[in-house]
Design a protein around this motif. Structure first.
Motif, mmCIF file in Angstrom:
data_model
loop_
_atom_site.group_PDB
_atom_site.id
_atom_site.type_symbol
_atom_site.label_atom_id
_atom_site.label_comp_id
_atom_site.label_asym_id
_atom_site.label_seq_id
_atom_site.Cartn_x
_atom_site.Cartn_y
_atom_site.Cartn_z
ATOM 1 N N ILE A 70 -10.040 3.179 -2.425
ATOM 2 C CA ILE A 70 -8.728 3.312 -1.789
ATOM 3 C C ILE A 70 -8.509 4.747 -1.324
ATOM 4 N N TYR A 71 -8.843 5.705 -2.187
ATOM 5 C CA TYR A 71 -8.625 7.103 -1.820
ATOM 6 C C TYR A 71 -9.471 7.491 -0.610
ATOM 7 N N LEU A 72 -10.751 7.136 -0.628
ATOM 8 C CA LEU A 72 -11.636 7.527 0.471
ATOM 9 C C LEU A 72 -11.175 6.934 1.796
ATOM 10 N N ARG A 73 -10.764 5.673 1.778
ATOM 11 C CA ARG A 73 -10.294 5.060 3.030
ATOM 12 C C ARG A 73 -9.050 5.761 3.554
ATOM 13 N N ALA A 74 -8.151 6.090 2.635
ATOM 14 C CA ALA A 74 -6.940 6.801 3.053
ATOM 15 C C ALA A 74 -7.283 8.199 3.564
ATOM 16 N N ASP A 117 -1.527 -5.795 9.351
ATOM 17 C CA ASP A 117 -2.395 -4.725 9.850
ATOM 18 C C ASP A 117 -2.009 -4.276 11.251
ATOM 19 N N GLU A 118 -1.283 -5.123 11.991
ATOM 20 C CA GLU A 118 -0.955 -4.805 13.378
ATOM 21 C C GLU A 118 0.379 -4.094 13.530
ATOM 22 N N LEU A 119 1.068 -3.850 12.422
ATOM 23 C CA LEU A 119 2.354 -3.177 12.508
ATOM 24 C C LEU A 119 2.169 -1.686 12.768
ATOM 25 N N PRO A 120 3.079 -1.076 13.548
ATOM 26 C CA PRO A 120 2.958 0.361 13.868
ATOM 27 C C PRO A 120 3.465 1.253 12.745
ATOM 28 N N ILE A 121 2.755 1.272 11.625
ATOM 29 C CA ILE A 121 3.144 2.130 10.513
ATOM 30 C C ILE A 121 2.035 3.151 10.286
ATOM 31 N N GLU A 122 2.165 3.960 9.265
ATOM 32 C CA GLU A 122 1.157 4.991 9.025
ATOM 33 C C GLU A 122 -0.241 4.374 8.957
ATOM 34 N N PRO A 123 -1.204 4.940 9.695
ATOM 35 C CA PRO A 123 -2.550 4.360 9.736
ATOM 36 C C PRO A 123 -3.177 4.160 8.368
ATOM 37 N N ALA A 124 -2.949 5.086 7.459
ATOM 38 C CA ALA A 124 -3.597 4.991 6.143
ATOM 39 C C ALA A 124 -3.130 3.762 5.375
ATOM 40 N N PHE A 125 -1.890 3.322 5.602
ATOM 41 C CA PHE A 125 -1.390 2.156 4.879
ATOM 42 C C PHE A 125 -2.272 0.942 5.150
ATOM 43 N N ASN A 126 -2.537 0.688 6.428
ATOM 44 C CA ASN A 126 -3.365 -0.462 6.755
ATOM 45 C C ASN A 126 -4.834 -0.219 6.460
ATOM 46 N N ALA A 127 -5.258 1.036 6.478
ATOM 47 C CA ALA A 127 -6.661 1.333 6.187
ATOM 48 C C ALA A 127 -7.031 0.956 4.753
ATOM 49 N N VAL A 128 -6.079 1.067 3.840
ATOM 50 C CA VAL A 128 -6.369 0.765 2.434
ATOM 51 C C VAL A 128 -6.000 -0.669 2.076
ATOM 52 N N ARG A 129 -5.438 -1.384 3.032
ATOM 53 C CA ARG A 129 -4.906 -2.712 2.744
ATOM 54 C C ARG A 129 -5.959 -3.650 2.144
ATOM 55 N N GLN A 130 -7.129 -3.698 2.761
ATOM 56 C CA GLN A 130 -8.163 -4.639 2.327
ATOM 57 C C GLN A 130 -9.167 -4.022 1.356
ATOM 58 N N ALA A 131 -8.916 -2.800 0.944
ATOM 59 C CA ALA A 131 -9.848 -2.155 0.014
ATOM 60 C C ALA A 131 -9.802 -2.829 -1.357
ATOM 61 N N ARG A 132 -10.929 -2.808 -2.042
ATOM 62 C CA ARG A 132 -10.960 -3.339 -3.406
ATOM 63 C C ARG A 132 -10.041 -2.508 -4.291
ATOM 64 N N ASN A 133 -9.622 -3.106 -5.393
ATOM 65 C CA ASN A 133 -8.758 -2.379 -6.333
ATOM 66 C C ASN A 133 -9.569 -1.343 -7.095
ATOM 67 N N ASN A 134 -10.095 -0.413 -6.351
ATOM 68 C CA ASN A 134 -10.923 0.654 -6.887
ATOM 69 C C ASN A 134 -10.329 1.969 -6.400
ATOM 70 N N PRO A 135 -9.825 2.810 -7.299
ATOM 71 C CA PRO A 135 -9.168 4.058 -6.874
ATOM 72 C C PRO A 135 -10.020 4.907 -5.941
ATOM 73 N N LYS A 136 -11.333 4.943 -6.197
ATOM 74 C CA LYS A 136 -12.224 5.738 -5.350
ATOM 75 C C LYS A 136 -12.252 5.181 -3.919
ATOM 76 N N ASP A 163 0.402 6.965 -3.986
ATOM 77 C CA ASP A 163 0.178 5.652 -4.598
ATOM 78 C C ASP A 163 0.393 4.572 -3.548
ATOM 79 N N PHE A 164 -0.683 3.869 -3.184
ATOM 80 C CA PHE A 164 -0.600 2.844 -2.149
ATOM 81 C C PHE A 164 -0.359 1.446 -2.720
ATOM 82 N N MET A 165 -0.333 1.313 -4.041
ATOM 83 C CA MET A 165 -0.225 -0.015 -4.629
ATOM 84 C C MET A 165 1.066 -0.744 -4.233
ATOM 85 N N PRO A 166 2.235 -0.091 -4.251
ATOM 86 C CA PRO A 166 3.454 -0.809 -3.822
ATOM 87 C C PRO A 166 3.331 -1.350 -2.402
#
Length: 254
Positions: free
Chosen positions: A193-197, A172-191, A67-70
């Protein structure tokens, strides 16, 4: 850093630590991986892929189910706070400059020099370590060290630097898990968000970007994603996610 931001940082650290612990025991995502592996649709999708690629793809698919929402909410909140800090720091810098211009220079040196502020400030989180060691930092044993402190920037200059850094802050420039920032700007669409992650984890595992034009790989991604989230993921969906991934990486490299 306020309480919510500290909790978020602790949350991210916990995720990373738990991931490493579970990966070291081979248990991370076991149930999700078993469910994906047991689906008969994988047989055709994996026909042209080697065993190592298959394993990594299923692993990436299970990792992307979190769950990336938090994280998205905390990231938005952090950037809003950074903007607020920048504005207030600029205001504080102006106030300090006006104050310093109204009092004798020795008052500024005695009360507001960085050295004296550090000497007076306590750090409860250090549990006494700062207080027990700061003299070694603040009282240099060489003439060069003493001269260096005499030329240290004043507090108003440091506040100005704080404003600049807060203004430039981008999560987006913080050194955290890549997937976190990859989903950051995704629309609130589960599909979406999941695909980007999913593709971010594939990239992290070394099997996405350099094979992005491989049709068999994209078809496998489509099938595995469909199984993982129980929604129809088309080849077109995968192509769009790959394009978004490349655009995201280009932004990071600027």
């Amino acid at each position: 850093m306020n309480r919510e931001e500290r909790r978020f940082v602790a949350f991210v650290r916990l995720l990373v630590r738990k991931r490493r612990e579970l990966e070291s025991t081979g248990k991370y995502g076991t149930l999700a991986e078993q469910r994906i592996n047991n689906d008969p649709r994988l047989t055709e999708a994996f026909t042209t892929l080697d065993d190592n690629t298959k394993r990594r793809m299923v692993r990436a698919a299970s990792l992307a189910l979190r769950d990336f929402m938090p994280f998205r909410k905390a990231a938005d909140r952090a950037e809003r706070k950074a903007e607020e800090i920048a504005k207030k720091a600029v205001e504080l810098q102006r106030c300090l400059e006006q104050f310093f211009s109204s009092v004798p220079p020795q008052v500024v040196t005695q009360m507001f020099s960085i050295n004296n502020l550090l000497r007076a400030a306590a750090n409860p989180s250090s549990e006494g370590r700062w207080e027990g060691n700061r003299e070694h930092v603040l009282d240099p044993i060489t003439p060069e060290g003493a001269i260096g402190w005499s030329w240290a920037p004043s507090i108003d200059i440091l506040v100005g630097e704080l404003a600049e850094r807060a203004r430039a802050f981008r999560f987006d420039e913080l050194p955290i898990e890549p997937a976190f920032n990859a989903v950051r700007q995704a629309r609130n669409n589960p599909k979406t968000i999941y695909l980007r992650a999913f593709i971010s984890y594939l990239d992290d595992l070394g099997i996405a970007s350099h094979q992005a034009c491989d049709v068999s790989l994209r078809k496998a991604v489509s099938t595995v994603a469909t199984i993982a989230i129980d929604q129809d993921i088309t080849l077109d969906d995968v192509n769009k996610a790959l394009i978004s991934r490349q655009e995201f990486l280009r932004r990071l490299s600027r």
